[in-house]
Design a protein around this motif. Structure first.
Motif, PDB file in Angstrom:
ATOM      1  N   THR A 119       0.336  -1.624  -0.105  1.00 32.30           N
ATOM      2  CA  THR A 119      -0.005   0.116   0.282  1.00 32.30           C
ATOM      3  C   THR A 119       0.916   0.964  -0.010  1.00 32.30           C
ATOM      4  N   GLY A 120       2.100   1.777   1.166  1.00 24.61           N
ATOM      5  CA  GLY A 120       2.972   2.713   0.812  1.00 24.61           C
ATOM      6  C   GLY A 120       3.180   2.553  -0.612  1.00 24.61           C
ATOM      7  N   ALA A 121       3.324   1.313  -1.653  1.00 31.24           N
ATOM      8  CA  ALA A 121       4.168   1.393  -2.517  1.00 31.24           C
ATOM      9  C   ALA A 121       3.747   2.403  -3.880  1.00 31.24           C
ATOM     10  N   LEU A 122       2.098   2.183  -3.066  1.00 32.55           N
ATOM     11  CA  LEU A 122       1.534   2.602  -4.316  1.00 32.55           C
ATOM     12  C   LEU A 122       1.240   4.220  -4.363  1.00 32.55           C
ATOM     13  N   ALA A 123       2.014   4.857  -3.719  1.00 31.08           N
ATOM     14  CA  ALA A 123       1.734   6.031  -2.982  1.00 31.08           C
ATOM     15  C   ALA A 123       3.398   7.338  -3.531  1.00 31.08           C
ATOM     16  N   LEU A 124       4.287   5.873  -4.603  1.00 31.59           N
ATOM     17  CA  LEU A 124       4.793   6.157  -5.450  1.00 31.59           C
ATOM     18  C   LEU A 124       4.636   6.646  -6.752  1.00 31.59           C
ATOM     19  N   ILE A 125       2.905   5.703  -7.645  1.00 27.65           N
ATOM     20  CA  ILE A 125       2.451   6.065  -7.971  1.00 27.65           C
ATOM     21  C   ILE A 125       1.975   7.058  -8.547  1.00 27.65           C
ATOM     22  N   ASP A 126       0.911   7.217  -7.488  1.00 23.77           N
ATOM     23  CA  ASP A 126      -0.396   8.345  -6.570  1.00 23.77           C
ATOM     24  C   ASP A 126       0.081   9.515  -6.184  1.00 23.77           C
ATOM     25  N   VAL A 127       2.039  10.313  -6.071  1.00 26.70           N
ATOM     26  CA  VAL A 127       2.030  11.288  -6.211  1.00 26.70           C
ATOM     27  C   VAL A 127       2.355  11.612  -7.439  1.00 26.70           C
TER      28      VAL A 127
END
Length: 254
Positions: free
Chosen positions: A64-72
């Motif tokens: 879930t935290g890795a998704l932030a790399l895309i959503d940023v």
């Protein structure tokens, strides 16, 4: 921008900012629960007595935290749209290329670091799980009891916010649908969220930490691709801004 509806655009920025905040805070929102009883049950199935296992907790995972790399990237893109509301096109055009270049470099660095960390951890998890019985028990004690239910609730909320973000952008300016890059970004972030939930449901609970790390590796690769896209796309904007600056500063007369 034409018929840009500012309230919808600002709400879209808020929605995607909440998405990134939830993903970055996923480690605090999930995991940490007591997993001692589940460990004893699993060890008992292997015929091993683990004794006192107080303090064994559920892992939060990295997916879930890795998704932030895309959503940023989605946050950055939406922020640039909002920037046009307060800056003249001439000024925005001059700073957007350089700002995007810096952002893409930072994104690439962060994604590469996460890729290495997630891949190494994934290798360790698989190696431990296959090293029965004691390696398997060590795996179970640390990573064997993923909070699938809590993660599902969080991912459901994140997915809803992403749909709201995409809908608000379209309401703000229907012509955003003509922006192929933006549409591809929308599809990418929605698909990655669904893929992570699928990975969490694909295997038994004791293996979810492995598939979650697999998801983190996948998302880091996707983020690297988007970082490269932004990096390459920033070059023409920088060149154009430099030419405009040179033209403005050149003498007007002979």
């Amino acid at each position: 921008m034409g018929e840009l509806r500012k309230p919808f655009l600002l709400l879209a920025l808020l929605a995607v900012a909440l998405v990134v905040a939830l993903e970055l805070g996923a480690a605090l929102l999930t995991g940490g629960g007591d997993a001692g009883e589940a460990l004893r049950d699993s060890a008992g199935q292997l015929g091993v007595d683990v004794g006192d296992v107080a303090g064994v907790t559920e892992p939060a995972g990295r997916g879930t935290g890795a998704l932030a790399l895309i959503d940023v990237v989605a946050l950055w893109t939406t922020g640039l749209f909002c920037l046009s509301l307060v800056l003249p096109d001439r000024i925005q055009g001059r700073i957007q290329g350089v700002a995007t270049l810096i952002f893409s470099v930072l994104l690439l660095l962060g994604s590469v670091v996460l890729l290495v960390v997630a891949f190494v951890e994934l290798t360790v998890l698989v190696s431990l799980f296959l090293a029965a019985p004691f390696g398997t028990l060590a795996y179970l004690a640390v990573w064997g009891f993923f909070p699938v239910g809590d993660a599902a609730v969080l991912l459901g909320l994140i997915l809803l916010l992403k749909l709201i973000w995409a809908g608000l952008l379209i309401l703000a300016q229907p012509r955003f649908l003509q922006n192929k890059g933006l549409v591809l970004l929308m599809l990418t972030t929605l698909l990655c969220t669904v893929v992570l939930e699928f990975l969490h449901r694909l295997v038994p609970t004791i293996l979810v930490s492995i598939t979650d790390d697999l998801g983190a590796v996948l998302f880091a690769v996707v983020a690297i691709i988007w970082g490269l896209v932004l990096l390459i796309g920033s070059v023409p904007a920088i060149v154009k801004a430099l030419r405009a600056t040179a033209t403005t500063s050149s003498p007007s007369g002979g």
